[in-house]
Motif scaffolding. Structure first.
Motif, PDB file in Angstrom:
ATOM      1  N   MET A 323       0.926  -1.090   0.144  1.00 45.89           N
ATOM      2  CA  MET A 323      -0.175   0.437   0.220  1.00 45.89           C
ATOM      3  C   MET A 323       1.100   1.009   0.138  1.00 45.89           C
ATOM      4  N   LEU A 324       1.851   1.057   0.951  1.00 42.10           N
ATOM      5  CA  LEU A 324       2.640   1.774   0.525  1.00 42.10           C
ATOM      6  C   LEU A 324       3.287   3.199  -0.796  1.00 42.10           C
ATOM      7  N   ILE A 325       3.351   1.739  -1.395  1.00 43.63           N
ATOM      8  CA  ILE A 325       4.484   1.956  -2.620  1.00 43.63           C
ATOM      9  C   ILE A 325       3.249   2.184  -3.439  1.00 43.63           C
ATOM     10  N   GLY A 326       1.978   1.738  -3.853  1.00 43.41           N
ATOM     11  CA  GLY A 326       0.529   2.474  -4.836  1.00 43.41           C
ATOM     12  C   GLY A 326       0.464   4.029  -4.003  1.00 43.41           C
ATOM     13  N   LEU A 327       0.244   4.368  -2.313  1.00 41.23           N
ATOM     14  CA  LEU A 327      -0.584   5.363  -2.091  1.00 41.23           C
ATOM     15  C   LEU A 327       0.856   6.470  -3.366  1.00 41.23           C
ATOM     16  N   GLN A 328       1.985   5.945  -2.638  1.00 38.86           N
ATOM     17  CA  GLN A 328       2.830   7.288  -3.318  1.00 38.86           C
ATOM     18  C   GLN A 328       3.349   7.500  -4.489  1.00 38.86           C
ATOM     19  N   ALA A 329       2.535   6.477  -5.141  1.00 40.08           N
ATOM     20  CA  ALA A 329       3.013   6.409  -7.255  1.00 40.08           C
ATOM     21  C   ALA A 329       1.190   7.233  -6.875  1.00 40.08           C
ATOM     22  N   CYS A 330       0.202   6.724  -6.679  1.00 40.30           N
ATOM     23  CA  CYS A 330      -0.948   7.614  -6.856  1.00 40.30           C
ATOM     24  C   CYS A 330      -0.722   9.356  -6.364  1.00 40.30           C
ATOM     25  N   ILE A 331       0.257   9.644  -5.705  1.00 44.14           N
ATOM     26  CA  ILE A 331       0.068  10.670  -4.581  1.00 44.14           C
ATOM     27  C   ILE A 331       1.094  12.052  -5.723  1.00 44.14           C
ATOM     28  N   ASN A 332       2.306  11.350  -6.829  1.00 47.09           N
ATOM     29  CA  ASN A 332       3.113  12.012  -7.457  1.00 47.09           C
ATOM     30  C   ASN A 332       2.451  11.701  -9.229  1.00 47.09           C
ATOM     31  N   VAL A 333       1.624  10.763  -9.082  1.00 43.93           N
ATOM     32  CA  VAL A 333       0.527  10.924 -10.808  1.00 43.93           C
ATOM     33  C   VAL A 333      -0.346  11.437 -10.807  1.00 43.93           C
ATOM     34  N   ALA A 334      -1.024  12.329  -9.171  1.00 44.90           N
ATOM     35  CA  ALA A 334      -2.337  13.199  -9.222  1.00 44.90           C
ATOM     36  C   ALA A 334      -1.609  14.529  -9.421  1.00 44.90           C
ATOM     37  N   VAL A 335      -0.213  14.811  -8.585  1.00 47.39           N
ATOM     38  CA  VAL A 335       0.200  16.244  -8.528  1.00 47.39           C
ATOM     39  C   VAL A 335       0.330  15.948 -10.165  1.00 47.39           C
ATOM     40  N   ASN A 336       0.879  15.418 -10.414  1.00 47.15           N
ATOM     41  CA  ASN A 336       1.371  15.781 -12.102  1.00 47.15           C
ATOM     42  C   ASN A 336      -0.070  16.079 -12.476  1.00 47.15           C
ATOM     43  N   LEU A 337      -1.161  15.532 -12.634  1.00 46.91           N
ATOM     44  CA  LEU A 337      -1.866  15.856 -13.662  1.00 46.91           C
ATOM     45  C   LEU A 337      -3.258  16.555 -12.704  1.00 46.91           C
ATOM     46  N   ASN A 338      -2.188  17.412 -11.806  1.00 39.80           N
ATOM     47  CA  ASN A 338      -3.102  18.814 -11.003  1.00 39.80           C
ATOM     48  C   ASN A 338      -4.316  18.181 -10.602  1.00 39.80           C
ATOM     49  N   LEU A 339      -4.563  16.791  -9.644  1.00 37.71           N
ATOM     50  CA  LEU A 339      -5.294  16.715  -9.410  1.00 37.71           C
ATOM     51  C   LEU A 339      -5.403  16.932  -7.643  1.00 37.71           C
ATOM     52  N   ILE A 340      -4.331  17.548  -7.028  1.00 33.69           N
ATOM     53  CA  ILE A 340      -3.894  18.106  -5.504  1.00 33.69           C
ATOM     54  C   ILE A 340      -3.208  18.822  -6.216  1.00 33.69           C
ATOM     55  N   PRO A 341      -2.794  19.039  -4.978  1.00 32.23           N
ATOM     56  CA  PRO A 341      -1.593  20.907  -4.611  1.00 32.23           C
ATOM     57  C   PRO A 341      -0.414  19.866  -4.393  1.00 32.23           C
ATOM     58  N   THR A 342       0.411  20.420  -5.097  1.00 33.56           N
ATOM     59  CA  THR A 342       2.114  19.878  -5.140  1.00 33.56           C
ATOM     60  C   THR A 342       2.514  19.613  -4.121  1.00 33.56           C
ATOM     61  N   LYS A 343       3.213  18.257  -3.651  1.00 40.87           N
ATOM     62  CA  LYS A 343       3.886  17.398  -2.661  1.00 40.87           C
ATOM     63  C   LYS A 343       5.468  17.016  -2.556  1.00 40.87           C
ATOM     64  N   GLY A 344       5.765  17.550  -3.694  1.00 38.70           N
ATOM     65  CA  GLY A 344       7.459  17.548  -3.416  1.00 38.70           C
ATOM     66  C   GLY A 344       7.587  15.410  -3.094  1.00 38.70           C
ATOM     67  N   MET A 345       6.827  14.363  -4.066  1.00 35.79           N
ATOM     68  CA  MET A 345       6.512  13.379  -3.861  1.00 35.79           C
ATOM     69  C   MET A 345       7.328  12.401  -5.168  1.00 35.79           C
ATOM     70  N   THR A 346       8.720  11.966  -5.450  1.00 32.46           N
ATOM     71  CA  THR A 346       9.400  11.391  -5.790  1.00 32.46           C
ATOM     72  C   THR A 346       8.104   9.688  -6.362  1.00 32.46           C
ATOM     73  N   LEU A 347       8.488   9.703  -7.743  1.00 37.01           N
ATOM     74  CA  LEU A 347       7.679   8.301  -8.383  1.00 37.01           C
ATOM     75  C   LEU A 347       8.647   7.169  -7.806  1.00 37.01           C
ATOM     76  N   PRO A 348       7.812   6.331  -7.140  1.00 32.10           N
ATOM     77  CA  PRO A 348       8.663   5.325  -6.910  1.00 32.10           C
ATOM     78  C   PRO A 348       9.224   4.224  -7.947  1.00 32.10           C
ATOM     79  N   PHE A 349      10.293   4.049  -7.438  1.00 28.99           N
ATOM     80  CA  PHE A 349      11.050   3.425  -9.042  1.00 28.99           C
ATOM     81  C   PHE A 349      11.502   4.279  -9.844  1.00 28.99           C
ATOM     82  N   ILE A 350      10.727   5.644  -9.924  1.00 34.57           N
ATOM     83  CA  ILE A 350      11.193   6.124 -11.629  1.00 34.57           C
ATOM     84  C   ILE A 350      12.339   7.913 -11.478  1.00 34.57           C
ATOM     85  N   SER A 351      11.410   8.541 -10.519  1.00 34.87           N
ATOM     86  CA  SER A 351      12.453   9.684 -10.227  1.00 34.87           C
ATOM     87  C   SER A 351      14.078   9.342  -9.219  1.00 34.87           C
TER      88      SER A 351
END
Length: 392
Positions: A323-351
């Motif tokens: 769940m930790l991996i999935g939530l962090q990925a969701c937060i990063n993608v949501a920020v990039n899509l401007n669905l939530i405010p910016t968080k400074g969260m990396t995209l797991p395994f990719i950033s």
């Protein structure tokens, strides 16, 4: 005649590595390796533009070479941790948590301040962010404490788990790091729920969490600024997220092509927080869906395997890590899509980032170790959702 092909490891091979090969979930491992490969590939697309922000760097692929080194170290760490027994996972997780807490406590005195936040320790050519390693450590430690509390042998597991959670959150807020605080809180509460807490307790905790979130809004000015930029973009500078959103739209279905992205030159932190937009511009919606599909595969397959484990600690710890991996990925993608405010969260395994890569590989390694097919680990019909134990 050509000799028939034989696998690298025979099922009769009793060596530790051979047993690991036949018991580890190779689908989950392959998905993680695919994401790491995508991360290295995207680093070559983003590095030439990323170095423009630092005039001291002359090699256009400076970040790419470093990303390859981080991926190599991360792969070694992932494979090494996936070889561990559940007891070994527990020991290493506790060590990681305690070490991270000690370093986080010292950050106000020894840490480097970047953009107003003291989150890193400068180790020469490498900067360490201890909070990244506190996340998997806390999840495994909390699952252990909750499992001990279920045994009813007088161990105050719930109190201990919440005590270390509160300590970790306080140290994160001192930095400050609101994004990691929210991520850890959400995952910790999910582990608490999966351990068997009654729904009425979850309602109380959810109310406390909302009250805490409101308090953070009034205490931290940068949180108010980010929320203001998100809710009223016309009244403030939104260059970063606007450029990322434009890059995603410009990519279309199949993207502009390898190295043809132009918006990445206008996106700050493109190789870290906004690597998703770089990939979307050059490779389009196709690559975006592939990345999201790989994360979904890891979470869904991992959670299904975790829920079939018979041991309460292994079950909740593995589920929490996935769940930790999935939530962090969701937060990063949501920020990039401007669905939530910016968080400074990396995209797991990719950033890009050594601490992020190594910590995510530790997280995945722990999860792979806990879900290996060991004697007695899985029993038909055991640990189904309808048979949850009560924790309190």
């Amino acid at each position: 005649m050509t000799a028939p092909y034989t696998p690298t490891f025979s099922r009769n091979d009793q060596s530790h590595v051979a047993q690991w090969f036949w018991t580890v979930d190779r689908g989950l491992l392959s998905a993680a390796l695919a994401l790491m490969g995508l991360g290295v590939a995207l680093s070559f697309a983003s590095s030439p533009a990323a170095i423009l922000a630092d005039e001291s760097i002359t090699d256009p692929f400076h970040y790419s070479w470093r990303m390859m080194a981080f991926a190599g170290m991360g792969l070694t760490v992932m494979l090494a941790t996936s070889l561990m027994s559940p007891r070994g996972v527990r020991r290493v997780a506790v060590l990681a948590l305690f070490s991270a807490i000690i370093v986080m406590a010292a950050l106000p005195f020894i840490g480097d301040t970047v953009k107003g936040a003291a989150r890193w320790v400068n180790l020469g050519p490498f900067s360490l962010q201890p909070s990244e390693f506190a996340k998997p450590g806390l999840i495994v430690f909390a699952a252990w404490m909750f499992a001990e509390a279920q045994k009813g042998q007088g161990v105050p597991g719930v109190t201990i788990a919440f005590g270390f959670y509160a300590l970790t959150v306080c140290l994160l807020l001192i930095q400050p790091d609101i994004g990691q605080t929210l991520l850890i809180t959400t995952t910790f509460m999910a582990v608490f729920f999966m351990a068997g807490v009654p729904f009425k307790w979850m309602a109380v905790l959810a109310s406390a969490g909302m009250a805490g979130l409101v308090s953070l809004y009034f205490v931290f000015g940068h949180m108010r600024d980010r929320l203001s930029r998100f809710t009223s973009p016309e009244t403030t500078d939104t260059h970063q997220i606007d450029s990322a959103s434009e890059a995603i739209r410009a990519g279309g279905l199949v993207g502009r092509g390898i190295g043809e992205g132009v918006m990445k030159r206008r996106v700050p932190d493109l190789h870290t927080d906004f690597i998703y937009s770089v990939g979307a511009e050059e490779f389009g919606l196709v690559l975006s869906l592939i990345m999201i599909g790989l994360y979904a595969f890891i979470v869904v397959r991992g959670m299904r395997r975790a829920m079939k484990l018979t041991d309460p600690f292994e079950q909740t710890a593995a589920a929490g890590l996935f769940m930790l991996i999935g939530l962090q990925a969701c937060i990063n993608v949501a920020v990039n899509l401007n669905l939530i405010p910016t968080k400074g969260m990396t995209l797991p395994f990719i950033s890009y980032g050594g601490s992020s890569m190594l910590a995510m590989c530790v997280t995945m390694g722990f999860a792979l170790a806990l879900t290996r097919r060991r004697p007695g680990a899985y029993e038909p019909g055991a640990s189904l959702p309808g048979s949850r134990r009560r924790l309190l």
